[in-house]
Design a protein around this motif. Structure first.
Motif, PDB file in Angstrom:
ATOM      1  N   ILE A   2      29.400  52.147  72.048  1.00  0.00           N
ATOM      2  CA  ILE A   2      30.661  51.448  72.255  1.00  0.00           C
ATOM      3  C   ILE A   2      31.004  51.385  73.733  1.00  0.00           C
ATOM      4  O   ILE A   2      31.092  50.322  74.314  1.00  0.00           O
ATOM      5  CB  ILE A   2      31.791  52.121  71.446  1.00  0.00           C
ATOM      6  CG1 ILE A   2      31.516  51.939  69.956  1.00  0.00           C
ATOM      7  CG2 ILE A   2      33.129  51.528  71.801  1.00  0.00           C
ATOM      8  CD1 ILE A   2      32.512  52.564  69.047  1.00  0.00           C
ATOM      9  N   CYS A   3      31.220  52.501  74.365  1.00  0.00           N
ATOM     10  CA  CYS A   3      31.499  52.545  75.798  1.00  0.00           C
ATOM     11  C   CYS A   3      30.250  53.020  76.511  1.00  0.00           C
ATOM     12  O   CYS A   3      29.377  53.623  75.911  1.00  0.00           O
ATOM     13  CB  CYS A   3      32.641  53.519  76.096  1.00  0.00           C
ATOM     14  SG  CYS A   3      34.245  52.908  75.606  1.00  0.00           S
ATOM     15  N   GLY A   4      30.189  52.765  77.803  1.00  0.00           N
ATOM     16  CA  GLY A   4      29.047  53.214  78.569  1.00  0.00           C
ATOM     17  C   GLY A   4      29.007  54.731  78.692  1.00  0.00           C
ATOM     18  O   GLY A   4      30.021  55.417  78.537  1.00  0.00           O
ATOM     19  N   PHE A   5      27.835  55.256  78.965  1.00  0.00           N
ATOM     20  CA  PHE A   5      27.656  56.699  79.112  1.00  0.00           C
ATOM     21  C   PHE A   5      28.558  57.258  80.205  1.00  0.00           C
ATOM     22  O   PHE A   5      29.173  58.305  80.038  1.00  0.00           O
ATOM     23  CB  PHE A   5      26.185  57.009  79.414  1.00  0.00           C
ATOM     24  CG  PHE A   5      25.924  58.461  79.653  1.00  0.00           C
ATOM     25  CD1 PHE A   5      25.885  59.356  78.587  1.00  0.00           C
ATOM     26  CD2 PHE A   5      25.733  58.949  80.942  1.00  0.00           C
ATOM     27  CE1 PHE A   5      25.656  60.712  78.796  1.00  0.00           C
ATOM     28  CE2 PHE A   5      25.494  60.294  81.163  1.00  0.00           C
ATOM     29  CZ  PHE A   5      25.458  61.177  80.090  1.00  0.00           C
ATOM     30  N   ASN A  88      37.284  55.715  72.695  1.00  0.00           N
ATOM     31  CA  ASN A  88      36.275  54.778  72.204  1.00  0.00           C
ATOM     32  C   ASN A  88      36.839  53.851  71.131  1.00  0.00           C
ATOM     33  O   ASN A  88      36.534  52.653  71.119  1.00  0.00           O
ATOM     34  CB  ASN A  88      35.055  55.534  71.676  1.00  0.00           C
ATOM     35  CG  ASN A  88      34.133  55.939  72.796  1.00  0.00           C
ATOM     36  OD1 ASN A  88      33.488  55.113  73.418  1.00  0.00           O
ATOM     37  ND2 ASN A  88      34.090  57.231  73.079  1.00  0.00           N
ATOM     38  N   LEU A  89      37.646  54.382  70.231  1.00  0.00           N
ATOM     39  CA  LEU A  89      38.261  53.517  69.213  1.00  0.00           C
ATOM     40  C   LEU A  89      39.244  52.548  69.841  1.00  0.00           C
ATOM     41  O   LEU A  89      39.314  51.376  69.441  1.00  0.00           O
ATOM     42  CB  LEU A  89      38.949  54.356  68.138  1.00  0.00           C
ATOM     43  CG  LEU A  89      38.023  55.056  67.161  1.00  0.00           C
ATOM     44  CD1 LEU A  89      38.824  55.936  66.214  1.00  0.00           C
ATOM     45  CD2 LEU A  89      37.197  54.054  66.378  1.00  0.00           C
ATOM     46  N   SER A  90      39.998  53.014  70.811  1.00  0.00           N
ATOM     47  CA  SER A  90      40.935  52.136  71.505  1.00  0.00           C
ATOM     48  C   SER A  90      40.183  50.983  72.179  1.00  0.00           C
ATOM     49  O   SER A  90      40.586  49.820  72.093  1.00  0.00           O
ATOM     50  CB  SER A  90      41.712  52.946  72.543  1.00  0.00           C
ATOM     51  OG  SER A  90      42.577  52.134  73.274  1.00  0.00           O
ATOM     52  N   TRP A  91      39.063  51.312  72.833  1.00  0.00           N
ATOM     53  CA  TRP A  91      38.255  50.277  73.469  1.00  0.00           C
ATOM     54  C   TRP A  91      37.692  49.314  72.433  1.00  0.00           C
ATOM     55  O   TRP A  91      37.710  48.098  72.630  1.00  0.00           O
ATOM     56  CB  TRP A  91      37.119  50.947  74.253  1.00  0.00           C
ATOM     57  CG  TRP A  91      36.218  49.948  74.927  1.00  0.00           C
ATOM     58  CD1 TRP A  91      36.399  49.372  76.143  1.00  0.00           C
ATOM     59  CD2 TRP A  91      35.011  49.390  74.385  1.00  0.00           C
ATOM     60  NE1 TRP A  91      35.377  48.506  76.409  1.00  0.00           N
ATOM     61  CE2 TRP A  91      34.505  48.495  75.333  1.00  0.00           C
ATOM     62  CE3 TRP A  91      34.323  49.579  73.199  1.00  0.00           C
ATOM     63  CZ2 TRP A  91      33.337  47.785  75.137  1.00  0.00           C
ATOM     64  CZ3 TRP A  91      33.155  48.866  73.006  1.00  0.00           C
ATOM     65  CH2 TRP A  91      32.676  47.980  73.965  1.00  0.00           C
ATOM     66  N   ALA A  92      37.193  49.841  71.322  1.00  0.00           N
ATOM     67  CA  ALA A  92      36.593  48.987  70.289  1.00  0.00           C
ATOM     68  C   ALA A  92      37.626  48.064  69.660  1.00  0.00           C
ATOM     69  O   ALA A  92      37.347  46.895  69.411  1.00  0.00           O
ATOM     70  CB  ALA A  92      35.938  49.855  69.211  1.00  0.00           C
ATOM     71  N   GLY A  97      38.858  43.469  68.109  1.00  0.00           N
ATOM     72  CA  GLY A  97      39.995  43.125  67.260  1.00  0.00           C
ATOM     73  C   GLY A  97      40.412  41.679  67.480  1.00  0.00           C
ATOM     74  O   GLY A  97      40.264  41.117  68.559  1.00  0.00           O
ATOM     75  N   THR A  98      40.932  41.094  66.445  1.00  0.00           N
ATOM     76  CA  THR A  98      41.444  39.726  66.565  1.00  0.00           C
ATOM     77  C   THR A  98      42.933  39.721  66.294  1.00  0.00           C
ATOM     78  O   THR A  98      43.447  40.544  65.561  1.00  0.00           O
ATOM     79  CB  THR A  98      40.748  38.771  65.588  1.00  0.00           C
ATOM     80  OG1 THR A  98      40.998  39.227  64.259  1.00  0.00           O
ATOM     81  CG2 THR A  98      39.243  38.728  65.831  1.00  0.00           C
TER      82      THR A  98
END
Length: 101
Positions: A2-5, A88-92, A97-98
């Motif tokens: 999801i996010c970079g390392f 990570n969930l916030s970024w995803a 999200g739409t």
């Protein structure tokens, strides 16, 4: 992924630093509270100020931080995982999200 390392390492470092700072700044309160609550058969402390005075005179400033290292080792992994999952969930959600209704 999801996010970079690098982002995840940053999140973990910030989570660890913030938890350590919070724990170090509030730990004396936890020691005082625990000592007052653990008086079962013999009353050793008359109140908060008495507890502070007795700890300081008997053990010095170090007495307010007894058990700090095991406490940090116990709570740090959970804090880091929680912070990392949240970020990570916030970024995803922002990325995938739409807003179409």
């Amino acid at each position: 992924m999801i996010c970079g390392f690098e982002d995840n390492v940053e999140y973990l470092a910030v989570a660890a630093a913030s938890k350590i700072f919070a724990t170090v700044s509030t730990y004396p309160y936890q020691v005082i509270r625990a000592r007052l609550q653990n008086q079962r058969t013999k009353i050793k402390y008359a109140g908060v100020l008495d507890t502070i005075r007795k700890i300081y005179w008997a053990e010095g400033l170090v007495g307010f931080y007894k058990g700090l290292a095991p406490n940090v080792i116990r709570v740090l992994p959970g804090t880091c995982i929680t912070f990392l999952v949240y970020e990570n969930l916030s970024w995803a959600f922002k990325e995938y999200g739409t807003y179409d209704v």
